[in-house]
Design an enzyme around this catalytic site. Structure first.
Site, PDB file in Angstrom:
ATOM      1  N   SER A 186       0.906  -1.345   0.071  1.00  0.00           N
ATOM      2  CA  SER A 186       0.117  -0.071  -0.182  1.00  0.00           C
ATOM      3  C   SER A 186       0.962   1.231  -0.077  1.00  0.00           C
ATOM      4  O   SER A 186       1.971   1.433  -0.561  1.00  0.00           O
ATOM      5  CB  SER A 186      -0.919  -0.031   1.360  1.00  0.00           C
ATOM      6  OG  SER A 186      -1.847   1.058   1.313  1.00  0.00           O
ATOM      7  N   TYR A 243      -4.210   8.120  -6.853  1.00  0.00           N
ATOM      8  CA  TYR A 243      -3.410   7.163  -6.353  1.00  0.00           C
ATOM      9  C   TYR A 243      -3.941   6.908  -5.042  1.00  0.00           C
ATOM     10  O   TYR A 243      -3.831   5.713  -4.716  1.00  0.00           O
ATOM     11  CB  TYR A 243      -1.750   7.803  -6.281  1.00  0.00           C
ATOM     12  CG  TYR A 243      -0.785   6.685  -5.826  1.00  0.00           C
ATOM     13  CD1 TYR A 243      -0.620   5.536  -6.435  1.00  0.00           C
ATOM     14  CD2 TYR A 243      -0.283   7.312  -4.780  1.00  0.00           C
ATOM     15  CE1 TYR A 243       0.433   4.717  -5.815  1.00  0.00           C
ATOM     16  CE2 TYR A 243       0.833   6.518  -3.991  1.00  0.00           C
ATOM     17  CZ  TYR A 243       1.042   5.060  -4.636  1.00  0.00           C
ATOM     18  OH  TYR A 243       1.975   4.287  -4.078  1.00  0.00           O
ATOM     19  N   LYS A 245      -4.950   3.166  -3.489  1.00  0.00           N
ATOM     20  CA  LYS A 245      -4.359   2.344  -2.255  1.00  0.00           C
ATOM     21  C   LYS A 245      -5.329   2.389  -1.080  1.00  0.00           C
ATOM     22  O   LYS A 245      -5.439   1.317  -0.241  1.00  0.00           O
ATOM     23  CB  LYS A 245      -3.083   3.235  -1.717  1.00  0.00           C
ATOM     24  CG  LYS A 245      -1.923   3.224  -2.821  1.00  0.00           C
ATOM     25  CD  LYS A 245      -1.408   1.766  -2.840  1.00  0.00           C
ATOM     26  CE  LYS A 245      -0.076   1.723  -3.887  1.00  0.00           C
ATOM     27  NZ  LYS A 245       0.401   0.609  -4.115  1.00  0.00           N
TER      28      LYS A 245
HETATM   29  P1  NAP Z   1       9.297   1.547  -9.268  1.00  0.00           P
HETATM   30  O1  NAP Z   1      10.627   1.568  -9.178  1.00  0.00           O
HETATM   31  O2  NAP Z   1       8.613   2.480 -10.399  1.00  0.00           O
HETATM   32  O3  NAP Z   1       8.749   0.034  -9.485  1.00  0.00           O
HETATM   33  C1  NAP Z   1       7.392  -0.154  -9.705  1.00  0.00           C
HETATM   34  C2  NAP Z   1       7.347  -1.680 -10.439  1.00  0.00           C
HETATM   35  O4  NAP Z   1       5.951  -1.974 -10.660  1.00  0.00           O
HETATM   36  C3  NAP Z   1       8.107  -2.301 -11.678  1.00  0.00           C
HETATM   37  O5  NAP Z   1       8.261  -3.405 -11.539  1.00  0.00           O
HETATM   38  C4  NAP Z   1       6.998  -1.865 -12.718  1.00  0.00           C
HETATM   39  O6  NAP Z   1       7.215  -2.613 -13.893  1.00  0.00           O
HETATM   40  C5  NAP Z   1       5.713  -2.502 -11.825  1.00  0.00           C
HETATM   41  N1  NAP Z   1       4.612  -2.466 -12.654  1.00  0.00           N
HETATM   42  C6  NAP Z   1       4.040  -1.240 -12.731  1.00  0.00           C
HETATM   43  N2  NAP Z   1       2.877  -1.335 -13.433  1.00  0.00           N
HETATM   44  C7  NAP Z   1       2.673  -2.672 -13.561  1.00  0.00           C
HETATM   45  C8  NAP Z   1       1.548  -3.302 -14.492  1.00  0.00           C
HETATM   46  N3  NAP Z   1       0.696  -3.007 -14.592  1.00  0.00           N
HETATM   47  N4  NAP Z   1       2.071  -4.867 -14.382  1.00  0.00           N
HETATM   48  C9  NAP Z   1       2.989  -5.156 -13.765  1.00  0.00           C
HETATM   49  N5  NAP Z   1       4.181  -4.642 -13.120  1.00  0.00           N
HETATM   50  C10 NAP Z   1       3.940  -3.396 -12.988  1.00  0.00           C
HETATM   51  O7  NAP Z   1       8.489   1.904  -7.751  1.00  0.00           O
HETATM   52  P2  NAP Z   1       8.594   1.125  -6.510  1.00  0.00           P
HETATM   53  O8  NAP Z   1       8.553   2.154  -5.616  1.00  0.00           O
HETATM   54  O9  NAP Z   1       9.440   0.027  -6.413  1.00  0.00           O
HETATM   55  O10 NAP Z   1       6.898   0.776  -6.435  1.00  0.00           O
HETATM   56  C11 NAP Z   1       6.507  -0.602  -5.956  1.00  0.00           C
HETATM   57  C12 NAP Z   1       5.158  -0.333  -5.130  1.00  0.00           C
HETATM   58  O11 NAP Z   1       5.669   0.454  -3.812  1.00  0.00           O
HETATM   59  C13 NAP Z   1       3.989   0.336  -5.802  1.00  0.00           C
HETATM   60  O12 NAP Z   1       3.097  -0.362  -5.693  1.00  0.00           O
HETATM   61  C14 NAP Z   1       4.177   1.813  -5.356  1.00  0.00           C
HETATM   62  O13 NAP Z   1       2.739   2.194  -5.161  1.00  0.00           O
HETATM   63  C15 NAP Z   1       4.512   1.200  -3.811  1.00  0.00           C
HETATM   64  N6  NAP Z   1       5.008   2.530  -3.224  1.00  0.00           N
HETATM   65  C16 NAP Z   1       6.170   3.196  -3.498  1.00  0.00           C
HETATM   66  C17 NAP Z   1       6.613   4.280  -2.895  1.00  0.00           C
HETATM   67  C18 NAP Z   1       7.741   5.115  -3.167  1.00  0.00           C
HETATM   68  O14 NAP Z   1       8.190   6.159  -2.580  1.00  0.00           O
HETATM   69  N7  NAP Z   1       8.772   4.374  -3.844  1.00  0.00           N
HETATM   70  C19 NAP Z   1       5.882   4.719  -1.675  1.00  0.00           C
HETATM   71  C20 NAP Z   1       4.695   3.984  -1.287  1.00  0.00           C
HETATM   72  C21 NAP Z   1       4.245   3.022  -1.794  1.00  0.00           C
HETATM   73  P3  NAP Z   1       7.913  -1.886 -15.255  1.00  0.00           P
HETATM   74  O15 NAP Z   1       9.577  -2.017 -14.925  1.00  0.00           O
HETATM   75  O16 NAP Z   1       7.402  -2.985 -16.424  1.00  0.00           O
HETATM   76  O17 NAP Z   1       7.266  -0.774 -15.323  1.00  0.00           O
END
Ligand code: NAP
Length: 269
Positions: free
Chosen positions: A135, A149, A153
């Site tokens: 989340s 967004y 969540k």
């Molecule tokens: P990230 O570096 O942008 O990685 C996102 C990942 O999700 C990538 O592997 C991307 O694949 C994949 N993805 C997105 N849409 C997809 C789809 N339709 N089908 C399959 N894969 C998909 O960002 P992250 O921070 O690691 O994000 C991971 C999770 O953490 C997300 O759910 C995000 O909402 C959550 N989150 C992140 C933060 C933050 O600040 N980083 C904070 C709160 C929550 P591709 O490489 O193919 O694009």
């Protein structure tokens, strides 16, 4: 406890990749999904059969079910499912197109619903398992310019919270992981933004300032791997866990304000 079998979505980069690596490095097995499986080649080469690469866009419901089934067929069990794949659709609500709204919910909400439904029959039969829903603090409070967004969540939080009570009798746990801002590609190349409407020019400036003030500098994502391992190894894992200690007072403040408004309006209630 080592020797767990994981299913993690979105392992191409960011959190998903870090967490898959941490699990594999301690000897666990991982079914790792990515839209582009060439991003998984190095992990496959390094960890061999302990790592199962699967091509998946989580918005593909049939693909979600077949990948979970393939992971179970390969490893013979499914201990931890991490619904991690997702992205941030930014923009003021009025600025968003129908496609942008639907796509955000397809990835962040429906994708997690389908993967969860796909995993449950295996976990119920095992009478064990742990579903980790990635989340956000944006699943706990809202931020202008990120309303959609937040909605995705909040939806994830709602169904997962109810689910936790439903599946507890089968020995299956649910944990909502709520990160603050981390320096993955989330706020960079992954973030999507619609064309801005001129009426909101000032609102955008104010939201950007508020966002920077509330979330602060992006955190180093590296320590989240050890934190996640602690959560999955806990005999009684939490229903919710925040990743980013500076977010705790912000969230407490948000809930205190909500309660205060209910108190203030209790005559009308
Ligand atoms: P990230 O570096 O942008 O990685 C996102 C990942 O999700 C990538 O592997 C991307 O694949 C994949 N993805 C997105 N849409 C997809 C789809 N339709 N089908 C399959 N894969 C998909 O960002 P992250 O921070 O690691 O994000 C991971 C999770 O953490 C997300 O759910 C995000 O909402 C959550 N989150 C992140 C933060 C933050 O600040 N980083 C904070 C709160 C929550 P591709 O490489 O193919 O694009």
């Amino acid at each position: 406890m080592a020797g767990k079998v994981w299913f993690i979505t979105g392992v191409s980069r960011g959190f998903g990749r870090m967490w898959a690596l941490a699990a594999l490095e301690r000897g666990d097995k991982v079914a790792a999904t990515a839209r582009d499986t060439t991003t998984l080649t190095d992990l496959r080469e390094r960890f061999g059969d302990a790592m199962l690469p699967l091509e998946l866009d989580v918005t593909d419901r049939d693909g979600d079910f077949s990948c979970v089934a393939a992971a179970f067929a390969h490893f013979g069990r499914l201990d931890v499912v991490v619904n991690n794949a997702g992205y941030g659709q930014l923009g003021f609500i009025e600025e968003l197109s129908e496609g942008e709204v639907r796509d955000q919910m397809e990835a962040n909400f429906f994708g997690a619903v389908w993967i969860t439904q796909a995993a449950l029959p295996f976990m119920r039969k095992q009478r064990s398992g742990h579903i980790i829903q990635i989340s956000s603090v944006a699943g706990l409070f809202t931020l202008g310019d990120a309303g959609l967004y937040c909605a995705s969540k909040f939806a994830l939080e709602g169904f997962s919270d109810a689910l936790a009570s439903e599946i507890e009798p089968f020995g299956i746990h649910v944990t909502l992981v709520e990160p603050g801002l981390f320096a993955t590609d989330f706020a960079g190349s992954s973030a999507k933004r619609p064309d801005q409407m001129p009426h909101y020019a000032r609102g955008h400036q104010e939201s950007a300032a508020a966002l920077a003030d509330i979330l602060g500098e992006p955190n180093d994502p590296e320590p989240t791997a050890a934190a996640l391992l602690k959560v999955v190894d806990a005999p009684r894992p939490p229903r919710r866990v925040i990743f980013d200690s500076k977010m705790v007072p912000v969230i407490k403040n948000f809930y205190q304000h909500r309660i205060a408004v209910w108190e203030e309006w209790k005559d009308v209630t």
